[in-house]
Motif scaffolding. Sequence first.
Motif, PDB file in Angstrom:
ATOM      1  N   PRO A 161      -6.958   8.956   6.657  1.00  0.00           N
ATOM      2  CA  PRO A 161      -7.275   8.085   5.619  1.00  0.00           C
ATOM      3  C   PRO A 161      -7.576   8.741   4.278  1.00  0.00           C
ATOM      4  O   PRO A 161      -7.409   8.409   3.375  1.00  0.00           O
ATOM      5  CB  PRO A 161      -8.305   7.237   6.219  1.00  0.00           C
ATOM      6  CG  PRO A 161      -8.048   7.309   7.717  1.00  0.00           C
ATOM      7  CD  PRO A 161      -7.441   8.537   7.784  1.00  0.00           C
ATOM      8  N   LYS A 162      -8.556   9.864   4.385  1.00  0.00           N
ATOM      9  CA  LYS A 162      -9.007  10.693   3.444  1.00  0.00           C
ATOM     10  C   LYS A 162      -7.754  11.138   2.567  1.00  0.00           C
ATOM     11  O   LYS A 162      -7.842  11.443   1.357  1.00  0.00           O
ATOM     12  CB  LYS A 162      -9.664  11.565   4.040  1.00  0.00           C
ATOM     13  CG  LYS A 162     -11.011  11.458   4.840  1.00  0.00           C
ATOM     14  CD  LYS A 162     -11.943  10.519   3.883  1.00  0.00           C
ATOM     15  CE  LYS A 162     -13.371  10.212   4.627  1.00  0.00           C
ATOM     16  NZ  LYS A 162     -14.201   9.629   3.921  1.00  0.00           N
ATOM     17  N   ILE A 163      -6.682  11.903   3.056  1.00  0.00           N
ATOM     18  CA  ILE A 163      -5.642  12.271   2.519  1.00  0.00           C
ATOM     19  C   ILE A 163      -4.850  11.175   1.862  1.00  0.00           C
ATOM     20  O   ILE A 163      -4.608  11.487   0.791  1.00  0.00           O
ATOM     21  CB  ILE A 163      -4.509  12.843   3.672  1.00  0.00           C
ATOM     22  CG1 ILE A 163      -5.161  14.059   4.137  1.00  0.00           C
ATOM     23  CG2 ILE A 163      -3.325  13.087   2.951  1.00  0.00           C
ATOM     24  CD1 ILE A 163      -4.441  14.647   5.257  1.00  0.00           C
ATOM     25  N   ALA A 164      -4.902  10.205   2.427  1.00  0.00           N
ATOM     26  CA  ALA A 164      -3.968   8.887   1.744  1.00  0.00           C
ATOM     27  C   ALA A 164      -4.747   8.544   0.527  1.00  0.00           C
ATOM     28  O   ALA A 164      -4.459   8.364  -0.659  1.00  0.00           O
ATOM     29  CB  ALA A 164      -4.144   7.626   2.580  1.00  0.00           C
ATOM     30  N   VAL A 199      -4.256  11.319  -2.104  1.00  0.00           N
ATOM     31  CA  VAL A 199      -3.025  11.076  -3.005  1.00  0.00           C
ATOM     32  C   VAL A 199      -2.887  10.115  -3.905  1.00  0.00           C
ATOM     33  O   VAL A 199      -2.318  10.180  -5.023  1.00  0.00           O
ATOM     34  CB  VAL A 199      -1.769  10.867  -1.804  1.00  0.00           C
ATOM     35  CG1 VAL A 199      -0.388  10.762  -2.555  1.00  0.00           C
ATOM     36  CG2 VAL A 199      -1.663  12.140  -1.156  1.00  0.00           C
ATOM     37  N   ARG A 200      -3.689   8.934  -3.383  1.00  0.00           N
ATOM     38  CA  ARG A 200      -3.328   7.755  -4.376  1.00  0.00           C
ATOM     39  C   ARG A 200      -4.074   7.966  -5.612  1.00  0.00           C
ATOM     40  O   ARG A 200      -3.884   7.162  -6.616  1.00  0.00           O
ATOM     41  CB  ARG A 200      -4.263   6.365  -3.709  1.00  0.00           C
ATOM     42  CG  ARG A 200      -3.377   5.923  -2.335  1.00  0.00           C
ATOM     43  CD  ARG A 200      -4.039   4.591  -1.957  1.00  0.00           C
ATOM     44  NE  ARG A 200      -3.452   3.997  -0.752  1.00  0.00           N
ATOM     45  CZ  ARG A 200      -4.122   4.220   0.493  1.00  0.00           C
ATOM     46  NH1 ARG A 200      -5.272   4.928   0.426  1.00  0.00           N
ATOM     47  NH2 ARG A 200      -3.494   3.963   1.302  1.00  0.00           N
ATOM     48  N   THR A 201      -5.358   8.670  -5.544  1.00  0.00           N
ATOM     49  CA  THR A 201      -6.333   9.017  -6.654  1.00  0.00           C
ATOM     50  C   THR A 201      -5.984  10.130  -7.492  1.00  0.00           C
ATOM     51  O   THR A 201      -6.802  10.404  -8.411  1.00  0.00           O
ATOM     52  CB  THR A 201      -7.894   8.740  -6.126  1.00  0.00           C
ATOM     53  OG1 THR A 201      -7.931   9.977  -5.209  1.00  0.00           O
ATOM     54  CG2 THR A 201      -8.131   7.521  -5.719  1.00  0.00           C
ATOM     55  N   ASP A 202      -4.992  10.953  -7.070  1.00  0.00           N
ATOM     56  CA  ASP A 202      -4.569  12.189  -7.873  1.00  0.00           C
ATOM     57  C   ASP A 202      -4.248  11.511  -9.480  1.00  0.00           C
ATOM     58  O   ASP A 202      -3.448  10.819  -9.409  1.00  0.00           O
ATOM     59  CB  ASP A 202      -3.222  12.861  -7.195  1.00  0.00           C
ATOM     60  CG  ASP A 202      -2.965  14.069  -7.643  1.00  0.00           C
ATOM     61  OD1 ASP A 202      -2.999  14.193  -8.639  1.00  0.00           O
ATOM     62  OD2 ASP A 202      -3.056  15.199  -6.984  1.00  0.00           O
TER      63      ASP A 202
END
Length: 443
Positions: free
Chosen positions: A168-171, A174-177
Amino acid sequence: MATQPTDHPGIDEPVVVTFEQVAKALGTTEALGNLNEAAGRDDRTPPVEKAAIMAGIGNVLEQIRKAEASVGAKVLTTPHDARAARLQSLIASGEAANLKFGPLPSGGREAMFDTDDWFGWASVAWEKLKHLKPHTMIRPQSRKAVPLADVARIAVLGDWGTGLYGAPKIADSVRTDPDPFAMILHLGDVYYSGTEREVNERFLRVWPGRKEAVSRALNSNHEMYSGGDAYFGSTLPAFGQDGSYFAYQNANWTLVGLDVAYIDHAIDDAQVDWLQGILHDAGDRKVVLFSHHQLYSSIESEQGAKLWSHPGFGAILRSKRIFAWYWGHEHRCTVYAGKDSNFGIMGRCIGNSGMPQGRAATIGLPRSADPAFQEADWRQCPAVTVEGNPLPPAMVLEGRNEFIKGEEEKFSPHGYAVLTLDGPHLKEQVKSATGKVIYEKVL
């Protein structure tokens, strides 16, 4: 005060199936007796196959036990065994059993198996233990590469489909990049066996899709353990992806995603024929491959012998036409320090995006002295030769996993990669689960 087991958790709380609960479901005298009865009522399965299934139940249990014992903690683990993975999926689903779910401090909830209908449970379990006919392979409609911008960023996630720990942290990262992506790519594996429910809850519902980026997913052994139905029937349509392998191309680069899981850790003739056409059209562009399974490994015993021994694909590899290859399957992040001598490929393993990986094989390795690997605990694997293939030294990500609560010291970190194509240059970055750059190099 201890938290009591509850009814089936919501989809925000992924389920972990431990060996203790599998043993209750399959290893008791009552369970085995009812499985025998279910087998006896099955008039569609040949007696020889029935006998083999019953004889193999002990091995299924042992595979699950060994997978959990190898990490020494109650976390999501599963062996490379189709029947074992399907059984874990069945228990996690709560189908045909009276299940409760108790919280695990390390993350997720443990399925607490119980039933007052042993024959009903055994009848469903029996079907999961039988051989499954795989979904028909869906191939790309075009034999041409899809155009790609000359400046493009690609997020690469491997073995991410757990819904737990660093995933979930990776998601979120990626979403907030703040910078746009051209593609967000999953290298495969949705656990336990890529069922429809697991694909929806652990993968599609939480996938970090972005409006400006295409999403792509590669086939994997765990998705094929349930026949590939959800991968082909749900993931590909959700991503607008017309086949389990694909190619993208700009003025300098050709990127190819392969399906080396439909035939486990191997490739089929039709796909090799398609790839030969893609390579012909690529001209003098540099070619980068992506797949779930690895070509080789400096750490694990499993190697890609069926890949390099395929006549057509082996010839492509030995021609040294492939510039780099990114794969998963092994739940580590590994960067090989140079090209291997047989195939001239720069290999990278990005399989550390969601599954727990024990540290026993890497914790004793020496720290890397390479300046590019100083932002995290990178260790150096020595140059080795595996099955006749000399491999260069490799840098493997080490350290504790802060997202496996209470068991942080037993598991290596989760993370992902970002590739940036900028004209003739490819900048590769490895990022932590929270998005910190912990390795960067321009190839």
